[in-house]
Design a protein around this motif. Structure first.
Motif, PDB file in Angstrom:
ATOM      1  N   SER A 117       5.172  -4.141   2.749  1.00 54.41           N
ATOM      2  CA  SER A 117       6.003  -3.075   2.196  1.00 54.41           C
ATOM      3  C   SER A 117       5.169  -1.942   1.632  1.00 54.41           C
ATOM      4  O   SER A 117       4.033  -2.138   1.179  1.00 54.41           O
ATOM      5  CB  SER A 117       6.912  -3.621   1.083  1.00 54.41           C
ATOM      6  OG  SER A 117       7.849  -4.537   1.588  1.00 54.41           O
ATOM      7  N   ILE A 118       5.764  -0.765   1.632  1.00 49.83           N
ATOM      8  CA  ILE A 118       5.195   0.410   0.974  1.00 49.83           C
ATOM      9  C   ILE A 118       5.523   0.323  -0.513  1.00 49.83           C
ATOM     10  O   ILE A 118       6.604  -0.124  -0.904  1.00 49.83           O
ATOM     11  CB  ILE A 118       5.770   1.700   1.583  1.00 49.83           C
ATOM     12  CG1 ILE A 118       5.363   1.808   3.056  1.00 49.83           C
ATOM     13  CG2 ILE A 118       5.320   2.930   0.814  1.00 49.83           C
ATOM     14  CD1 ILE A 118       6.123   2.867   3.821  1.00 49.83           C
ATOM     15  N   VAL A 119       4.595   0.770  -1.335  1.00 51.96           N
ATOM     16  CA  VAL A 119       4.751   0.693  -2.785  1.00 51.96           C
ATOM     17  C   VAL A 119       5.188   2.049  -3.350  1.00 51.96           C
ATOM     18  O   VAL A 119       4.618   3.093  -3.014  1.00 51.96           O
ATOM     19  CB  VAL A 119       3.432   0.242  -3.446  1.00 51.96           C
ATOM     20  CG1 VAL A 119       3.536   0.332  -4.965  1.00 51.96           C
ATOM     21  CG2 VAL A 119       3.071  -1.161  -3.016  1.00 51.96           C
ATOM     22  N   ASN A 120       6.228   2.023  -4.169  1.00 57.60           N
ATOM     23  CA  ASN A 120       6.614   3.162  -5.001  1.00 57.60           C
ATOM     24  C   ASN A 120       6.897   4.450  -4.238  1.00 57.60           C
ATOM     25  O   ASN A 120       6.514   5.533  -4.667  1.00 57.60           O
ATOM     26  CB  ASN A 120       5.541   3.435  -6.066  1.00 57.60           C
ATOM     27  CG  ASN A 120       5.465   2.321  -7.093  1.00 57.60           C
ATOM     28  OD1 ASN A 120       6.413   1.544  -7.234  1.00 57.60           O
ATOM     29  ND2 ASN A 120       4.352   2.225  -7.793  1.00 57.60           N
ATOM     30  N   GLY A 121       7.538   4.373  -3.097  1.00 51.37           N
ATOM     31  CA  GLY A 121       7.990   5.586  -2.433  1.00 51.37           C
ATOM     32  C   GLY A 121       6.952   6.227  -1.530  1.00 51.37           C
ATOM     33  O   GLY A 121       5.827   5.753  -1.393  1.00 51.37           O
ATOM     34  N   GLY A 153       0.818  -1.211   0.000  1.00 55.28           N
ATOM     35  CA  GLY A 153       0.000   0.000   0.000  1.00 55.28           C
ATOM     36  C   GLY A 153       0.846   1.251   0.000  1.00 55.28           C
ATOM     37  O   GLY A 153       2.084   1.203   0.045  1.00 55.28           O
ATOM     38  N   ALA A 154       0.149   2.371  -0.041  1.00 59.86           N
ATOM     39  CA  ALA A 154       0.801   3.680  -0.059  1.00 59.86           C
ATOM     40  C   ALA A 154       0.682   4.341   1.302  1.00 59.86           C
ATOM     41  O   ALA A 154      -0.133   3.951   2.140  1.00 59.86           O
ATOM     42  CB  ALA A 154       0.165   4.562  -1.134  1.00 59.86           C
ATOM     43  N   PRO A 164       7.940  -2.727  -5.610  1.00 60.61           N
ATOM     44  CA  PRO A 164       7.293  -2.266  -6.844  1.00 60.61           C
ATOM     45  C   PRO A 164       5.792  -2.515  -6.802  1.00 60.61           C
ATOM     46  O   PRO A 164       5.295  -3.308  -6.000  1.00 60.61           O
ATOM     47  CB  PRO A 164       7.967  -3.116  -7.916  1.00 60.61           C
ATOM     48  CG  PRO A 164       8.386  -4.361  -7.199  1.00 60.61           C
ATOM     49  CD  PRO A 164       8.758  -3.924  -5.811  1.00 60.61           C
ATOM     50  N   GLN A 165       5.084  -1.820  -7.670  1.00 59.14           N
ATOM     51  CA  GLN A 165       3.647  -2.017  -7.790  1.00 59.14           C
ATOM     52  C   GLN A 165       3.352  -3.466  -8.164  1.00 59.14           C
ATOM     53  O   GLN A 165       4.026  -4.057  -9.004  1.00 59.14           O
ATOM     54  CB  GLN A 165       3.071  -1.080  -8.858  1.00 59.14           C
ATOM     55  CG  GLN A 165       1.563  -1.038  -8.923  1.00 59.14           C
ATOM     56  CD  GLN A 165       0.967  -0.187  -7.816  1.00 59.14           C
ATOM     57  OE1 GLN A 165       1.541   0.820  -7.427  1.00 59.14           O
ATOM     58  NE2 GLN A 165      -0.181  -0.587  -7.312  1.00 59.14           N
ATOM     59  N   THR A 166       2.357  -4.053  -7.513  1.00 64.38           N
ATOM     60  CA  THR A 166       1.964  -5.425  -7.826  1.00 64.38           C
ATOM     61  C   THR A 166       0.526  -5.452  -8.297  1.00 64.38           C
ATOM     62  O   THR A 166      -0.271  -4.574  -7.963  1.00 64.38           O
ATOM     63  CB  THR A 166       2.108  -6.343  -6.599  1.00 64.38           C
ATOM     64  OG1 THR A 166       1.270  -5.849  -5.552  1.00 64.38           O
ATOM     65  CG2 THR A 166       3.545  -6.387  -6.120  1.00 64.38           C
TER      66      THR A 166
END
Length: 626
Positions: A463-467, A394-395, A487-489
């Motif tokens: 994990s956090i996605v993409n920063g 997630g973000a 990375p985005q999944t």
């Protein structure tokens, strides 16, 4: 005993601080000073809860608490279903409505009942969430409600848009934000099959994820009292009031009006806790040491470290430490609240807010969809064949991080806990329930001498996605240095994993319904509640996790199993895969019965009939007799 004495000391310090805050010249002095016995009671409560929590985590247990929690949940769920589906005919439905809600049903109830029956609704009688959401509005006149409905959509600053129902059809109002057109179109799609049965009305929809309406406790009680009591009449008209369309104000009838103040990116805890009783813990404690775990705050809704009361766990009233434990409280991204009762429909809310819940278009139009199948290489295998891992992606969308506030946000804390926790002088020692080292068949809480994840061989993929998103000042760089990123999944990849973690975002998590529909077991942590929360039972349909996350490893060890390396700790937790699969399957089958798109329509249909009555000038004279 030492821990108990520690809680005794905390209670004494708390008492002295409260007394100091009530002194002359204190900026936190309440308007009226309560008797000393109130404060003494609060202190004793803190001491007792601390002692209770301590005693639960120091004694030898004859059975695992999850066994009891799951057993009780099954009984509770069956009892809920029985009372929610009593009526089998329209006549019985009318009688049950009168018994439960002390009123005649609204006009159009027969059309709703037939609609629900034709769509095989399991839930025919329990719509308590609707009644409770609307109860305060009986304290306002229909004309007041209609005026407020017009005023809240009159100024773009309010970020509230309207739908207009006239002559059996619905359209968008003249003022709406193009960025949220999808949401309003989703509502139109949601109600299109029953709009012909609705009276003329205007509806104001919150465009933000965050709730908007927090009414002070005493005022809210006054409003709610107006909607309580027996209001059954022996004779009512089955028809809506005449010329309803003319009673709703037009845009040109009011000046741009706002009831809201922008509190975005500031701590919002005190704004919502204003709805708590004046003697509540949250109202009396105006600060909390964020570095300390408040076990007395968690105790009322816990069995040891396990969450035992999902509903109560969302209340801020006994949990002043929540101000530092969730992005919504720490620093909401878009938050424009009001302390006046306003007719605003929202997709989710936290306890203390008086927004009117409705089924989210996000789920209805499949913004996130459970779409497992072998043809797209995303099967949903049986529970036993899935990877034995707790998975989350997630973000950082929970709130806007400023001045280090990210350290308290649920998502960042979950990522840190899963990837970085070691037991040292700077980290809390987490008590984990494991088999007793010397008493077979017994359990005891233990402190692990090293990293619990490695010590227990737990598998977490979180994990956090993409920063980093939503960070101000230097908080983005600080989080970049702290976290690794994935990375985005593809969302459909979730079904590979046996356990799925669901954590709030800026509002409720829109993915939870898809998790329920899968064969995986959802672990849910959050304070936001949606229209369907009353239909679900924790430990029967999902696994609840306290927002403090202090019970996560104990809970995961129970289901996943703890194969500890030799010499780390005596005793190994056997996996309870059958128990996990039973909850996962119960949640999946239940979602297929009561959380379908048809159920969203049925809920919305009934909500709007109730709203139609509330806004009718003859609301005390109309209804459905059967």
């Amino acid at each position: 005993m030492a821990i108990y004495l520690g809680f005794l000391f905390i209670g004494a310090v708390f008492y002295m601080r409260v007394q100091a805050n009530l002194g002359v010249g204190s900026s936190q002095r309440p308007a009226s000073r309560a008797p000393s016995y109130v404060y003494a009671t609060l202190v004793l409560l803190v001491i007792f809860l601390g002692w209770s929590q301590t005693s639960q985590t120091t004694k030898v247990l004859n059975s695992h608490p999850i066994d009891l929690l799951a057993k009780n949940a099954s009984v509770q769920s069956n009892a809920w279903l029985e009372q929610a589906s009593k009526s089998q005919t329209l006549t019985e439905g009318v009688e049950e409505y009168r018994r439960r809600y002390q009123r005649n049903p609204p006009p159009g109830f027969d059309a709703w009942y037939n609609y629900a029956k034709s769509r095989l609704s399991v839930v025919m009688d329990d719509y308590d969430t609707i009644i409770e959401d609307l109860r305060p509005f009986w304290g306002l006149s229909p004309a007041q409600i209609r005026l407020l409905s017009r005023q809240v959509v009159s100024d773009p600053f309010n970020e509230v848009s309207e739908l207009v129902v006239r002559n059996g059809s619905a359209t968008l109002g003249p003022n709406f934000l193009p960025t949220h057109r999808w949401m309003l179109d989703g509502v139109l799609d949601l109600i299109k099959n029953f709009t012909q049965y609705l009276p003329d009305m205007d509806l104001a929809f919150n465009l933000n994820d965050e709730p908007r309406v927090a009414v002070p406790y005493r005022r809210l009680q006054e409003l709610r009292d107006a909607g309580s009591g027996n209001h059954i009449k022996s004779s009512v008209s089955h028809n809506w009031g005449k010329d309803r369309a003319k009673t709703w104000l037009k845009p040109e009838d009011v000046e741009p009006t706002t009831f809201f103040k922008d509190h975005s990116r500031t701590n919002s805890f005190s704004i919502g806790s204003i709805a708590c009783p004046p003697t509540s813990y949250a109202q009396r404690v105006h600060a909390w040491d964020a570095s300390r775990l408040c076990t007395s705050c968690a105790a009322p809704h816990s069995n040891g470290v396990f969450l035992s009361n999902w509903t109560l766990s969302g209340s801020p009233c006994h949990q002043p430490d929540l101000r530092n434990l969730h992005g919504f409280y720490l620093s909401p991204a878009a938050f424009k609240p009001s302390h006046e009762l306003l007719p605003i429909f929202s997709q989710s809310k936290v306890e203390g807010y008086a927004d009117i819940l409705y089924p989210s278009p996000w789920n209805y139009i499949d913004k996130v969809k459970y779409d497992a199948n072998t043809s797209n290489n995303h099967p949903d295998p049986p529970f036993a064949e899935k990877e034995n891992t707790l998975f989350w992606r997630g973000a950082t969308s929970e709130g806007v991080s400023r001045r280090g506030s990210w350290k308290g946000m649920s998502r960042q804390r979950a990522v840190h806990l899963a990837n970085n926790l070691t037991i040292d002088s700077r980290s809390p020692a987490l008590l984990i329930l494991l088999p007793h080292p010397s008493l077979p068949g017994k359990y005891a809480y233990q402190n692990l001498p090293s990293d619990p994840i490695s010590a227990l061989n737990l598998s977490l993929n979180i994990s956090i996605v993409n920063g980093i998103a939503r960070a101000w000042d230097n908080d983005g760089a600080a989080q970049d240095a702290e976290f690794g990123f994935a990375p985005q999944t593809d969302f459909q990849d979730h079904w590979r994993y046996r356990f799925l973690l669901d954590v709030d975002g800026a509002g409720y998590s829109g993915r939870f319904l898809a998790f329920l529909q899968s064969r995986s077991l959802p672990f849910r942590s959050g304070i936001f509640r949606a229209w369907w929360d009353g239909r679900l039972t924790a430990w029967q349909h999902f696994v609840p996790v306290d927002v403090r996350l202090h019970g996560l490893f104990s809970t995961l060890s129970y289901f996943m199993g703890a194969a500890t390396p030799a010499g780390t700790i005596e005793g190994i937790m056997k996996e309870h895969l059958a128990a996990g699969e039973e909850i996962a399957e119960a949640g999946r089958l239940w979602a297929e019965k009561v959380l379908r798109k048809e159920d969203m329509e049925i809920y919305m249909f009934r909500l709007l009939l109730e709203w139609g009555r509330l806004t009718d000038d003859k609301r005390d004279e109309i209804g459905f007799m059967g």
